[in-house]
Design an enzyme around this catalytic site. Structure first.
Site, short mmCIF file in Angstrom:
data_model
loop_
_atom_site.label_atom_id
_atom_site.label_comp_id
_atom_site.label_asym_id
_atom_site.label_seq_id
_atom_site.Cartn_x
_atom_site.Cartn_y
_atom_site.Cartn_z
N HIS A 134 -5.82 -4.24 83.97
CA HIS A 134 -6.30 -5.58 84.35
C HIS A 134 -5.34 -6.24 85.33
O HIS A 134 -5.75 -6.76 86.37
CB HIS A 134 -6.47 -6.46 83.11
CG HIS A 134 -6.92 -7.85 83.40
ND1 HIS A 134 -8.23 -8.25 83.31
CD2 HIS A 134 -6.24 -8.95 83.83
CE1 HIS A 134 -8.34 -9.53 83.66
NE2 HIS A 134 -7.13 -9.97 83.96
N LYS A 186 -6.73 -6.18 94.23
CA LYS A 186 -7.83 -6.87 94.92
C LYS A 186 -7.29 -7.91 95.88
O LYS A 186 -7.74 -8.00 97.03
CB LYS A 186 -8.75 -7.55 93.90
CG LYS A 186 -9.66 -6.62 93.13
CD LYS A 186 -10.78 -7.38 92.44
CE LYS A 186 -10.28 -8.43 91.48
NZ LYS A 186 -11.39 -9.18 90.85
N ASN A 187 -6.32 -8.69 95.42
CA ASN A 187 -5.74 -9.72 96.28
C ASN A 187 -5.05 -9.10 97.50
O ASN A 187 -5.18 -9.59 98.63
CB ASN A 187 -4.73 -10.56 95.50
CG ASN A 187 -5.38 -11.42 94.43
OD1 ASN A 187 -6.59 -11.63 94.45
ND2 ASN A 187 -4.59 -11.90 93.50
N GLU A 220 -6.20 -6.77 89.46
CA GLU A 220 -6.29 -8.11 90.04
C GLU A 220 -5.35 -8.25 91.24
O GLU A 220 -5.71 -8.81 92.28
CB GLU A 220 -5.97 -9.17 88.99
CG GLU A 220 -7.04 -9.36 87.94
CD GLU A 220 -8.35 -9.87 88.52
OE1 GLU A 220 -8.32 -10.53 89.58
OE2 GLU A 220 -9.41 -9.60 87.93
#
Length: 418
Positions: A262, A269-270, A266
């Site tokens: 997780h 993706k950023n 995240e």
């Protein structure tokens, strides 16, 4: 879709009542259990439950006492939320979920170790129902905040309200992570739940960090390709400066694989989005994202570096606030999984990192790029839970008014009368 329709139906029922107060008997039990502090566990202690062949009855006895304490501690804090948020249908819906879970678990409190197989099976069913019930807590609370912002236009500018909500959500979601870990760990050990052969319950004693990071990158890359029709490459490096072996070895960690995934997903993706958007009009191609995994004496650090243009200092301080995002909010009607825009990715990832005594932070150079850092405890005995505790100090966080500024405001150069 079925869950969404059900939630909308419950919200309609909630709207017809101005407030959903707990039943008197439930309120008394919540007060009773909220007097106790949650038991702080370490990864080692959780692993030992599976390694030492702890019986299902022993685990049942612990959870039947511990879960009501954890639920009650956070349920007490709901009443301290600003009235404008507390009356929102989605927030009241979440409150009813917690009350139902508390009521269900309480049925098993007080039983002894001689419980039969039927009671243990019923307890497992109750745990599974609670996990499913709480599966959309984050999304539903986010809806509640949007409802509040729609009904109270000034709420976004109310500093004290925003501070209370940020404080509560950090604690609600940290509490939720802790409850979910205990429930899943028990079910994977003692119930007919799909098990991973590498794991002891919910925990992998030799979690391969690079492998998980590669999976996270591939999935983030897939989303990036969907949105931008391109994506940067990613380079991985493992560094073991204190290893006695000259051969390269993979770096492993006792951890919950889904938590690690997780966090990295995240951040990936950023990073991918930033690189594509910053270089989309350049002819020099996309610079790769770089992942460094380093094992220190007591910690493991994961650094995800991008050349995505960095983040302004004025934005950096807001990045761990809920509902803040540098990306436009996705259209609810779109069918693809959004790459960014909800503003919950970073604050939730930080909570996952801090849950077992780690941390997550950003170092950014505006105009160049960002280093996202995850630091995790190397030894399971040091990886202890970080849990919210309800007490007088916590209640004061909600009730005390905003302190008067005693430092100058760089954004206000004019003189101000004292």
């Amino acid at each position: 879709m079925r869950l969404s329709v059900c939630n909308n139906l419950v919200r309609t029922i909630v709207r017809r009542s101005s407030s959903l107060a707990m039943r008197p008997s439930t309120a008394e039990d919540v007060d009773k259990f909220a007097q106790y502090h949650p038991t702080v566990l370490t990864l080692k202690r959780l692993i030992d439950v599976g390694v030492e062949n702890t019986s299902a009855a022993t685990s049942f006895l612990f959870l039947s006492k511990e879960l009501p304490v954890r639920l009650a501690n956070i349920m007490k804090e709901f009443s301290f939320l600003p009235e404008k948020l507390l009356t929102m249908p989605s927030v009241q819906l979440v409150g009813t979920w917690y009350e139902q879970s508390f009521h269900d678990i309480l049925q098993f409190t007080g039983k002894d170790s001689s419980v039969g197989e039927d009671v243990l099976n019923k307890f497992n069913e109750t745990l599974d129902q609670m996990r499913n019930r709480h599966s959309t807590v984050v999304e539903t609370m986010a809806e509640g905040i949007l409802e509040m912002k729609k009904d109270y236009k000034d709420s976004a500018e109310d500093v004290h309200t925003a501070s209370c909500i940020q404080y509560f959500l950090d604690r609600l979601y940290a509490n939720r992570i802790g409850i979910a870990v205990l429930a899943k760990h028990h079910l994977m050990l003692f119930a007919k739940m799909q098990k991973d052969e590498h794991c002891i319950g919910a925990i992998d004693p030799e979690c391969d960090i690079k492998s998980i990071a590669e999976d996270a990158y591939e999935n983030a890359r897939f989303l990036c390709d969907q949105y931008y029709m391109t994506s940067p490459d990613c380079e991985f490096e493992c560094h073991l400066p204190f290893s006695k072996s000259s051969k390269e070895k993979k770096i492993t960690l006792t951890y919950i694989p889904s938590h690690l995934y997780h966090m990295i997903f995240e951040l990936m993706k950023n990073a991918l989005r930033a690189v594509v958007e910053h270089h989309q009009h350049h002819n020099s191609g996309l610079p790769p994202v770089k992942v460094l995994i380093c094992q220190g004496h007591k910690d493991i650090t994961i650094k995800i570096s991008d050349q995505g243009g960095g983040i302004r200092r004025s934005h950096l301080v807001h990045l761990f606030n809920y509902m803040y995002s540098t990306a436009p909010r996705p259209d609810d009607s779109q069918t693809m999984t959004p790459l960014a825009g909800y503003g919950y990715g970073l604050p939730l990832s930080k909570l996952y990192a801090r849950y077992f005594n780690g941390d997550l932070w950003l170092n950014s150079i505006d105009g160049f790029g960002t280093d996202a850092m995850i630091c995790l405890k190397l030894f399971p005995k040091d990886a202890s839970e970080l849990l919210p505790i309800f007490n007088r100090t916590a209640s004061l966080k909600y009730t005390q008014s905003e302190q008067v500024a005693d430092w100058s405001d760089p954004g206000n150069s004019g003189s101000e009368k004292r």
